[in-house]
Design an enzyme around this catalytic site. Structure first.
Site, short mmCIF file in Angstrom:
data_model
loop_
_atom_site.label_atom_id
_atom_site.label_comp_id
_atom_site.label_asym_id
_atom_site.label_seq_id
_atom_site.Cartn_x
_atom_site.Cartn_y
_atom_site.Cartn_z
N ASP A 93 0.82 -1.21 0.00
CA ASP A 93 0.00 0.00 0.00
C ASP A 93 0.85 1.26 0.00
O ASP A 93 0.43 2.30 -0.50
CB ASP A 93 -0.95 -0.01 1.20
CG ASP A 93 -2.03 -1.05 0.99
OD1 ASP A 93 -1.79 -2.23 1.32
OD2 ASP A 93 -3.07 -0.70 0.41
N ASN A 143 1.58 -2.92 4.19
CA ASN A 143 0.64 -3.75 3.43
C ASN A 143 -0.38 -4.30 4.42
O ASN A 143 -0.33 -4.02 5.62
CB ASN A 143 1.40 -4.87 2.70
CG ASN A 143 0.51 -5.60 1.70
OD1 ASN A 143 -0.16 -4.96 0.89
ND2 ASN A 143 0.45 -6.91 1.76
O1 MRU Z 1 -7.74 -2.78 2.67
P1 MRU Z 1 -7.41 -3.14 1.26
O2 MRU Z 1 -8.16 -4.32 0.75
O3 MRU Z 1 -7.51 -1.94 0.34
O4 MRU Z 1 -5.89 -3.55 1.32
C1 MRU Z 1 -5.26 -4.01 0.16
C2 MRU Z 1 -3.89 -4.48 0.38
O5 MRU Z 1 -3.35 -4.42 1.46
C3 MRU Z 1 -3.16 -4.96 -0.84
O6 MRU Z 1 -2.27 -5.99 -0.49
C4 MRU Z 1 -2.36 -3.81 -1.42
O7 MRU Z 1 -3.19 -2.72 -1.65
C5 MRU Z 1 -1.68 -4.18 -2.68
S1 MRU Z 1 -2.83 -4.25 -4.01
C6 MRU Z 1 -2.02 -4.44 -5.46
#
Ligand code: MRU
Length: 354
Positions: free
Chosen positions: A245, A255
């Site tokens: 993230d 992440n």
């Molecule tokens: O809370 P989310 O579902 O938005 O979190 C997503 C993640 O942590 C993913 O692993 C990250 O965004 C990478 S997506 C290519």
């Protein structure tokens, strides 16, 4: 939308056409495939906040379309007034989720385009912003394909690869980051299998990663998060790959919550731990991961599952949605530019130099 080198079966979470975007409601997958239609920025902001759309790059793409809808609906003919209102639109979209930097990156790119073209008419600015949003979406999928090819060499034929959360097509403009690497490995002829963590509390692994991989006929086995260490200790995992993230300048990676735990386990078991992310996820303004804002989400995501209460009413709850994995636990960061290994501070700085 601009042409993408993809087949019609590819999953894309956001489809733009004729001034509207449709998003698959990721809260309802895999049991229901419901597409919701958006054409104004406040609703797009709500879709991001409520996780209709989620995953760092996908949030960026959604925000770009949201910004374009907001720009289109500004009534003023004065560029200065247009820009003032457009900044407000972007601020509204930026206030949805704090951790994934792609959200802020995409909005900054839209604002930069607008600022650079303020000498044009408001009508021309609006047309340009629509193209910019489309470019952000199209580039994301294209870069993921390059990133995937770059990373595929790290995945051995026959590898059993553990992944966490969903860093697939659903989390991006298309194709995926971590799952993009695995797709590229399969496209290169490697026979791999994937172990997907369910990823409590939002279950992105169970609901989304398992769904995506099944659709692509990539063998996938679902486990609860607390089973990963056991499988590693039994020699059943050859590598771990996750998305990100936000990546700080020193290579620390924010992440999905649980990623740090996996990285510690991988180190203990001498299993390579890979992070796959586009350059738009790297935040060179933050020296290290301690500076990354971590979203805390609703307690009910922890106390309830599928709307059913599991925990006693009134129990104290924590629900951090992300954690930070220190760079020292990461074997390589896979980007569309190159695979960075070794000294991440130097390697990441080199990607942005010049
Ligand atoms: O809370 P989310 O579902 O938005 O979190 C997503 C993640 O942590 C993913 O692993 C990250 O965004 C990478 S997506 C290519």
């Amino acid at each position: 939308m601009a042409a993408c080198p993809i087949d019609n079966k590819s999953i894309r979470p956001i489809i733009y056409a004729a001034g509207k975007c449709r998003m698959i409601d990721q809260r309802r997958l895999p049991t229901e495939e419901v597409w919701l239609e958006y054409d104004n920025y406040t609703e797009v902001a709500e879709a991001i906040r409520s996780m209709v759309v989620r995953g760092a790059p996908a949030i960026g793409v959604a925000a770009a379309f949201g910004a374009w809808f907001g720009a289109r609906d500004i009534a003023s003919e004065s560029s200065a007034e247009f820009m003032r209102q457009f900044e407000e639109v972007c601020a509204h979209l930026a206030a949805t989720r704090p951790t994934a930097v792609n959200l802020f990156w995409a909005l900054e790119r839209m604002k930069t385009f607008a600022r650079a073209n303020l000498d044009r008419s408001v009508m021309e600015l609006k047309i340009g912003l629509e193209y910019e949003a489309l470019a952000i979406a199209e580039e994301d999928e294209r870069l993921n394909r390059t990133l995937g090819k770059n990373g595929a060499r790290l995945i051995a034929d026959g590898a059993r690869v553990l992944t966490h959360c969903n860093a697939g097509a659903l989390a991006t403009g298309g194709y995926g980051t971590a799952l993009g690497v695995l797709r590229a490995a399969v496209e290169a002829g490697k026979k791999i299998s994937v172990v997907a963590d369910e990823t409590r509390p939002f279950m992105q692994g169970a609901r989304l990663t398992a769904w995506e991989l099944q659709k692509d006929n990539i063998p996938v086995t679902l486990i609860c998060d607390n089973m990963a260490g056991y499988l590693m200790s039994k020699g059943e995992i050859d590598s771990v790959i996750v998305g990100a993230d936000r990546i700080a300048a020193n290579g620390d990676v924010a992440n999905k919550i649980g990623t740090y735990t996996l990285a510690v386990l991988a180190k203990e078991h001498k299993i390579p731990f890979y992070v796959a992310a586009p350059l738009s996820t790297i935040d060179m303004s933050l020296g290290d991961g301690s500076l990354i804002p971590i979203e805390e989400r609703d307690e009910q995501e922890v106390t309830h599952v599928g709307g059913v209460q599991l925990a006693p009413t009134g129990v104290a709850v924590r629900n951090p949605a992300f954690d930070v994995t220190p760079a020292r636990l990461i074997s390589a960061i896979i980007t569309e530019a190159k695979v960075v290994e070794g000294d991440f501070s130097q390697g990441l700085a080199a990607l942005f130099a010049g």
